[in-house]
Enzyme design. Structure first.
Site, mmCIF file in Angstrom:
data_model
loop_
_atom_site.group_PDB
_atom_site.id
_atom_site.type_symbol
_atom_site.label_atom_id
_atom_site.label_comp_id
_atom_site.label_asym_id
_atom_site.label_seq_id
_atom_site.Cartn_x
_atom_site.Cartn_y
_atom_site.Cartn_z
ATOM 1 N N HIS A 1 -6.597 11.644 32.494
ATOM 2 C CA HIS A 1 -6.054 12.989 32.714
ATOM 3 C C HIS A 1 -4.827 13.241 31.853
ATOM 4 O O HIS A 1 -4.719 14.266 31.181
ATOM 5 C CB HIS A 1 -5.708 13.178 34.191
ATOM 6 C CG HIS A 1 -6.914 13.345 35.056
ATOM 7 N ND1 HIS A 1 -7.670 12.287 35.483
ATOM 8 C CD2 HIS A 1 -7.503 14.459 35.548
ATOM 9 C CE1 HIS A 1 -8.675 12.745 36.210
ATOM 10 N NE2 HIS A 1 -8.597 14.051 36.264
ATOM 11 N N ILE A 2 -3.870 12.313 31.895
ATOM 12 C CA ILE A 2 -2.621 12.531 31.145
ATOM 13 C C ILE A 2 -2.836 12.273 29.658
ATOM 14 O O ILE A 2 -2.422 13.072 28.812
ATOM 15 C CB ILE A 2 -1.486 11.647 31.710
ATOM 16 C CG1 ILE A 2 -1.204 12.030 33.171
ATOM 17 C CG2 ILE A 2 -0.217 11.782 30.865
ATOM 18 C CD1 ILE A 2 -0.253 11.117 33.905
ATOM 19 N N ASP B 1 -9.465 3.340 25.221
ATOM 20 C CA ASP B 1 -9.732 3.363 26.659
ATOM 21 C C ASP B 1 -10.805 2.312 26.937
ATOM 22 O O ASP B 1 -11.618 2.006 26.055
ATOM 23 C CB ASP B 1 -10.237 4.761 27.082
ATOM 24 C CG ASP B 1 -10.044 5.015 28.564
ATOM 25 O OD1 ASP B 1 -9.198 5.854 28.921
ATOM 26 O OD2 ASP B 1 -10.736 4.356 29.384
ATOM 27 N N ALA C 1 5.216 6.055 30.251
ATOM 28 C CA ALA C 1 5.425 6.887 31.447
ATOM 29 C C ALA C 1 4.258 6.638 32.398
ATOM 30 O O ALA C 1 3.886 7.514 33.173
ATOM 31 C CB ALA C 1 5.519 8.362 31.077
ATOM 32 N N ASP D 1 9.976 5.643 31.359
ATOM 33 C CA ASP D 1 10.187 6.415 32.586
ATOM 34 C C ASP D 1 9.879 5.573 33.819
ATOM 35 O O ASP D 1 10.234 5.947 34.933
ATOM 36 C CB ASP D 1 9.268 7.651 32.567
ATOM 37 C CG ASP D 1 9.482 8.575 33.759
ATOM 38 O OD1 ASP D 1 10.645 9.000 33.961
ATOM 39 O OD2 ASP D 1 8.518 8.862 34.489
ATOM 40 N N GLU E 1 11.868 -0.748 40.538
ATOM 41 C CA GLU E 1 12.625 0.510 40.553
ATOM 42 C C GLU E 1 13.408 0.597 41.855
ATOM 43 O O GLU E 1 12.922 0.165 42.899
ATOM 44 C CB GLU E 1 11.665 1.707 40.447
ATOM 45 C CG GLU E 1 10.917 1.723 39.120
ATOM 46 C CD GLU E 1 9.916 2.876 39.002
ATOM 47 O OE1 GLU E 1 9.787 3.666 39.943
ATOM 48 O OE2 GLU E 1 9.267 2.962 37.933
ATOM 49 N N HIS F 1 11.765 7.585 36.523
ATOM 50 C CA HIS F 1 10.426 7.885 37.060
ATOM 51 C C HIS F 1 10.314 9.363 37.474
ATOM 52 O O HIS F 1 9.959 9.675 38.615
ATOM 53 C CB HIS F 1 10.105 6.969 38.268
ATOM 54 C CG HIS F 1 8.621 6.818 38.491
ATOM 55 N ND1 HIS F 1 8.045 5.664 38.970
ATOM 56 C CD2 HIS F 1 7.592 7.681 38.284
ATOM 57 C CE1 HIS F 1 6.737 5.834 39.067
ATOM 58 N NE2 HIS F 1 6.438 7.051 38.657
ATOM 59 N N GLY G 1 6.648 13.147 36.177
ATOM 60 C CA GLY G 1 5.777 14.074 36.907
ATOM 61 C C GLY G 1 6.533 14.980 37.862
ATOM 62 O O GLY G 1 5.920 15.779 38.569
HETATM 63 N N1 LIG Z 1 5.757 8.699 35.339
HETATM 64 C C1 LIG Z 1 5.250 9.498 36.235
HETATM 65 O O1 LIG Z 1 5.962 10.251 36.892
HETATM 66 C C2 LIG Z 1 3.757 9.514 36.438
HETATM 67 C C3 LIG Z 1 3.152 10.655 36.968
HETATM 68 C C4 LIG Z 1 1.768 10.675 37.106
HETATM 69 C C5 LIG Z 1 1.009 9.569 36.748
HETATM 70 N N2 LIG Z 1 1.622 8.464 36.280
HETATM 71 C C6 LIG Z 1 0.836 7.274 35.868
HETATM 72 O O2 LIG Z 1 0.193 7.570 34.635
HETATM 73 C C7 LIG Z 1 -0.970 6.756 34.491
HETATM 74 C C8 LIG Z 1 -2.155 7.585 34.006
HETATM 75 O O3 LIG Z 1 -2.427 8.616 34.954
HETATM 76 P P1 LIG Z 1 -3.720 9.534 34.800
HETATM 77 O O4 LIG Z 1 -3.607 10.572 35.841
HETATM 78 O O5 LIG Z 1 -3.933 9.913 33.402
HETATM 79 O O6 LIG Z 1 -4.840 8.475 35.233
HETATM 80 P P2 LIG Z 1 -6.391 8.518 34.883
HETATM 81 O O7 LIG Z 1 -7.037 7.630 35.880
HETATM 82 O O8 LIG Z 1 -6.856 9.901 34.737
HETATM 83 O O9 LIG Z 1 -6.457 7.822 33.424
HETATM 84 C C9 LIG Z 1 -6.256 6.459 33.200
HETATM 85 C C10 LIG Z 1 -7.121 6.059 32.022
HETATM 86 O O10 LIG Z 1 -6.830 4.696 31.692
HETATM 87 C C11 LIG Z 1 -8.053 4.034 31.394
HETATM 88 N N3 LIG Z 1 -7.876 2.595 31.557
HETATM 89 C C12 LIG Z 1 -7.886 1.870 32.708
HETATM 90 N N4 LIG Z 1 -7.673 0.564 32.429
HETATM 91 C C13 LIG Z 1 -7.526 0.472 31.084
HETATM 92 C C14 LIG Z 1 -7.303 -0.603 30.206
HETATM 93 N N5 LIG Z 1 -7.165 -1.858 30.673
HETATM 94 N N6 LIG Z 1 -7.235 -0.340 28.889
HETATM 95 C C15 LIG Z 1 -7.372 0.928 28.416
HETATM 96 N N7 LIG Z 1 -7.596 1.989 29.203
HETATM 97 C C16 LIG Z 1 -7.670 1.763 30.529
HETATM 98 C C17 LIG Z 1 -9.035 4.651 32.365
HETATM 99 O O11 LIG Z 1 -10.379 4.437 31.957
HETATM 100 C C18 LIG Z 1 -8.619 6.109 32.339
HETATM 101 O O12 LIG Z 1 -9.280 6.835 31.331
HETATM 102 C C19 LIG Z 1 -1.180 6.098 35.856
HETATM 103 O O13 LIG Z 1 -0.674 4.792 35.806
HETATM 104 C C20 LIG Z 1 -0.306 6.918 36.788
HETATM 105 O O14 LIG Z 1 0.151 6.124 37.886
HETATM 106 C C21 LIG Z 1 2.980 8.416 36.094
#
Ligand SMILES: NC(=O)c1ccc[n+]([C@@H]2O[C@H](COP(=O)([O-])OP(=O)(O)OC[C@H]3O[C@@H](n4cnc5c(N)ncnc54)[C@H](O)[C@@H]3O)[C@@H](O)[C@H]2O)c1
Length: 417
Positions: free
Chosen positions: A166-167, A186, A243, A269, A274, A297, A300
């Site tokens: 997603h991100i 990925d 992040a 981030d 933490e 952190h 988001g």
């Molecule tokens: N800093 C913040 O405030 C904040 C906010 C939201 C999310 N996050 C974190 O951001 C990260 C991504 O969130 P998202 O919503 O995009 O998640 P998501 O599940 O939509 O995407 C994660 C992607 O990583 C891939 N992936 C998993 N294991 C992998 C690996 N070993 N090697 C390569 N790719 C791999 C998955 O296939 C997926 O496409 C998560 O860890 C989430 O906790 C942080």
């Protein structure tokens, strides 16, 4: 007190008690009100356990953020609860197993802050390419370093995205909009958005990118995914952004690489450890390093994300209350149900044990009732059967519901009109 086998009539929306804690955004209240749910009680904070135990007794829907702990003990008191909404990302503060056993689906908002994270990352890419963290710190100290050295436009530079979910995909699109070339890695095969290209491997991405940004989840495979060996493969002078989750980067290896100028900057981030409260001190190996942008952190955390979370979670709770859909529940068999106009819908939640479905389905023909449609989904522990019947006889539907409730293994039942 245990949650026994419970039967619930479809309540008038005005009577469904919605209990919200921790200053949940007004967008949630607006969504409930717009759908006719007016019995809403709001608390600005979480409550001490004794008060919480009392407060949840009368609630049909409970909304929390991260500070309210819905333990087994609390959920046992919530005898009237049909659903829980976590108006945040995480759901660790709820005993999900207990909620499942009691037939209570728990919903959250895992992706409401995607855009907020992606925007901050875009800004960090630009700041790191221009050396802004260093220039900002130096100027604050009274130094005047007016130089183009080490300061680059992002246009035409290569961004490596690790984790194209997603991100990651949103970051890719935003980065392309300012002229960057995007490569991604990925573990799943992902459709490229825009002009993004999949890298041959993580190593190939690291070797060719000017900026690497991490967007993977926390899993055993991503723990220290970027350590000394991976950083050594990066282009000399490249930049790293994390992040995602703190455990993904080996911080000591990163600090070494920044000191040796293998990397020219980083933005972090998230951290392996933490502070849990605002008063707790934060320490990292980067104190005093001007080329590292540190944020607590918050990638988001925006007003918009809070608003989106309010709308998203309230929407899931409303759908479940109105029509039984559990799509997006984190502890419950997921079913996405169509409207049931002109029919009565019977919800049946039971322990996943042999014989329940046949017992349920023996009840309808005995009353000469036609099943219009039926949906079944199970998890290892529980089953969720939704049956739409074509009758306008309310007394009969109530009898059906009572017989369903008497089926061995039933956790709870509910009628939706
Ligand atoms: N800093 C913040 O405030 C904040 C906010 C939201 C999310 N996050 C974190 O951001 C990260 C991504 O969130 P998202 O919503 O995009 O998640 P998501 O599940 O939509 O995407 C994660 C992607 O990583 C891939 N992936 C998993 N294991 C992998 C690996 N070993 N090697 C390569 N790719 C791999 C998955 O296939 C997926 O496409 C998560 O860890 C989430 O906790 C942080």
């Amino acid at each position: 007190m245990e949650h026994g086998s419970q039967t619930k009539l479809s309540l008038d929306k005005k009577k469904i008690g919605i209990l919200l804690f921790e200053g949940i955004h007004a967008s949630a209240v607006d969504a409930f009100r717009a759908d006719g749910y007016t019995n809403i009680t709001r608390h600005e904070k979480s409550l001490p356990e004794a008060q919480l135990l009392e407060a949840v007794r009368a609630a049909s829907v409970i909304g929390i953020r991260s500070a309210t702990h819905l333990t087994r003990r609390v959920l046992e008191q919530a005898q009237g609860a049909i659903a829980v909404g976590c108006f945040c990302i995480g759901t660790n503060q709820v005993d999900l197993g207990a909620a499942e056993e009691f037939g209570i689906p728990v919903f959250n908002a895992p992706f409401s802050n995607t855009r907020s994270v992606a925007e901050l990352v875009l800004a960090e890419i630009i700041f790191l390419m221009r050396g802004v963290p260093f220039l900002n710190a130096a100027t604050h100290r009274g130094e005047w370093i007016k130089s183009a050295m080490g300061s680059f436009e992002v246009r035409g530079k290569r961004l490596g995205i690790v984790g194209y979910g997603h991100i990651g995909t949103q970051v890719g699109l935003l980065a392309e909009a300012v002229g960057m070339q995007v490569v991604y890695h990925d573990i799943e095969t992902k459709l490229a958005l825009g002009n993004g290209q999949p890298a041959e491997s993580l190593g190939a991405l690291l070797e060719s990118s000017d900026v690497v940004t991490l967007h993977v989840p926390e899993t055993p495979a991503t723990r220290n995914m970027i350590g000394a060996a991976e950083i050594a493969r990066m282009k000399r002078g490249a930049r790293l952004i994390n992040a995602s989750r703190g455990t993904v980067v080996d911080l000591d290896a990163l600090a070494e690489a920044l000191k040796s100028k293998q990397l020219s900057g980083a933005a972090l981030d998230v951290f392996p450890v933490e502070p849990k409260t605002a008063g707790e001190r934060f320490d990292s190996p980067f104190s005093g390093m001007d080329n590292v942008l540190l944020t607590p952190h918050v990638a988001g955390n925006t007003e918009e994300a809070q608003k989106n979370i309010g709308t998203e979670v309230a929407g899931k709770l409303i759908r479940f209350s109105n029509n039984g859909s559990t799509l997006g529940a984190v502890n419950f068999p997921e079913v996405s149900l169509p409207e049931h106009t002109g029919k009565r819908r019977l919800l049946h939640i039971h322990y996943n044990q042999p014989g329940v479905l046949s017992a349920i389905n023996a009840i309808f023909p005995a009353h000469n009732i036609n099943i219009a449609s039926q949906y079944l989904e199970t998890s290892a522990k529980i089953g969720y059967v939704v049956t739409d019947v074509e009758t306008s006889d309310s007394a009969l539907v109530t009898r059906l519901r009572d017989q369903l409730a008497a089926v061995a293994g039933t956790i709870r039942t509910r009628i939706l009109h």
